[in-house]
Design an enzyme around this catalytic site. Structure first.
Site, PDB file in Angstrom:
ATOM      1  N   HIS A 100       0.837  -1.197   0.000  1.00 50.95           N
ATOM      2  CA  HIS A 100       0.000   0.000   0.000  1.00 50.95           C
ATOM      3  C   HIS A 100       0.871   1.244   0.000  1.00 50.95           C
ATOM      4  CE1 HIS A 100       0.869  -1.228   4.128  1.00 50.95           C
ATOM      5  NE2 HIS A 100       0.904   0.059   4.413  1.00 50.95           N
ATOM      6  N   HIS A 102       0.999   5.212   1.252  1.00 47.36           N
ATOM      7  CA  HIS A 102       0.402   6.225   2.135  1.00 47.36           C
ATOM      8  C   HIS A 102       0.370   7.573   1.405  1.00 47.36           C
ATOM      9  CE1 HIS A 102       0.951   4.088   6.131  1.00 47.36           C
ATOM     10  NE2 HIS A 102       1.760   3.375   5.357  1.00 47.36           N
TER      11      HIS A 102
HETATM   12  P1  AMP Z   1       2.691   0.181   7.161  1.00 48.47           P
HETATM   13  O1  AMP Z   1       2.520  -1.290   6.819  1.00 48.47           O
HETATM   14  O2  AMP Z   1       3.847   0.445   8.069  1.00 48.47           O
HETATM   15  O3  AMP Z   1       2.746   1.040   5.917  1.00 48.47           O
HETATM   16  O4  AMP Z   1       1.446   0.665   8.008  1.00 48.47           O
HETATM   17  C1  AMP Z   1       0.168   0.122   7.918  1.00 48.47           C
HETATM   18  C2  AMP Z   1      -0.833   1.242   8.050  1.00 48.47           C
HETATM   19  O5  AMP Z   1      -2.129   0.667   7.946  1.00 48.47           O
HETATM   20  C3  AMP Z   1      -0.790   2.003   9.396  1.00 48.47           C
HETATM   21  O6  AMP Z   1      -0.681   3.396   9.137  1.00 48.47           O
HETATM   22  C4  AMP Z   1      -2.116   1.640  10.051  1.00 48.47           C
HETATM   23  O7  AMP Z   1      -2.657   2.685  10.818  1.00 48.47           O
HETATM   24  C5  AMP Z   1      -2.994   1.306   8.860  1.00 48.47           C
HETATM   25  N1  AMP Z   1      -4.074   0.373   9.141  1.00 48.47           N
HETATM   26  C6  AMP Z   1      -3.990  -0.801   9.813  1.00 48.47           C
HETATM   27  N2  AMP Z   1      -5.187  -1.424   9.863  1.00 48.47           N
HETATM   28  C7  AMP Z   1      -6.061  -0.600   9.197  1.00 48.47           C
HETATM   29  C8  AMP Z   1      -7.458  -0.674   8.911  1.00 48.47           C
HETATM   30  N3  AMP Z   1      -8.206  -1.712   9.315  1.00 48.47           N
HETATM   31  N4  AMP Z   1      -8.022   0.332   8.217  1.00 48.47           N
HETATM   32  C9  AMP Z   1      -7.282   1.394   7.829  1.00 48.47           C
HETATM   33  N5  AMP Z   1      -5.959   1.508   8.066  1.00 48.47           N
HETATM   34  C10 AMP Z   1      -5.355   0.539   8.734  1.00 48.47           C
END
Ligand code: AMP
Ligand code: ZN
Length: 137
Positions: A100, A102
């Site tokens: 994903h 950001h």
């Molecule tokens: P990263 O894998 O380090 O890029 O971070 C994962 C991101 O996903 C973090 O910013 C979390 O806050 C976000 N996240 C985790 N679970 C959910 C969810 N159910 N819905 C939306 N965002 C999420």
């Protein structure tokens, strides 16, 4: 594969504040935003990490990111800037292993930053490292 929270969101088996979707990608608000408007652009197909993606899906992901980024900038959130951030593997701070991107709206003094300890590479080391990458491409 263990259950994937982002696949669940894509399949509407978990809730999310979805703001955009097309054939290849979906965008929803990050559940734990670092700034107001922080959201994630996610390929609908499950890729564990960015470098597993095929070129079409990656191109579509970045097209969706451009569209959504423009919307964020024009929105009433009125960010002064943006950061795009993509984490690959635990060493790259990836926590959810469904690739994903950001989109983080930025506001002066918002407190978000990177802690950096610069590597002290010499010019010669830069040349050597450049060649290590170049020869793979
Ligand atoms: P990263 O894998 O380090 O890029 O971070 C994962 C991101 O996903 C973090 O910013 C979390 O806050 C976000 N996240 C985790 N679970 C959910 C969810 N159910 N819905 C939306 N965002 C999420
Ligand atoms: Zn997934």
């Amino acid at each position: 594969m263990n259950r994937c929270i982002f696949c669940d969101i894509i399949n509407r088996e978990s809730p999310a504040e979805i703001i955009y979707e097309d054939e290849f990608s979906i965008a929803f608000m990050d559940i734990n935003p670092v700034t107001p408007g922080h959201l994630l652009i996610v390929p609908k197909k499950h890729f564990r990490v960015f470098t597993d993606m095929d070129e079409v899906s990656a191109g579509e992901l970045f097209s969706a990111a451009l569209k959504v980024s423009r919307a964020v900038r024009r929105s009433e959130l009125k960010p002064e800037g943006l950061n795009l951030f993509l984490a690959e593997e635990s060493a790259g701070m990836q926590e959810i292993f469904h690739c994903h991107l950001h989109i983080i709206p930025r506001y002066s003094g918002d407190g978000f930053g990177l802690k950096i300890k610069y590597s002290d590479e010499t010019k010669n080391q830069l040349k050597i490292n450049a060649e290590k990458i170049r020869k793979i491409l």
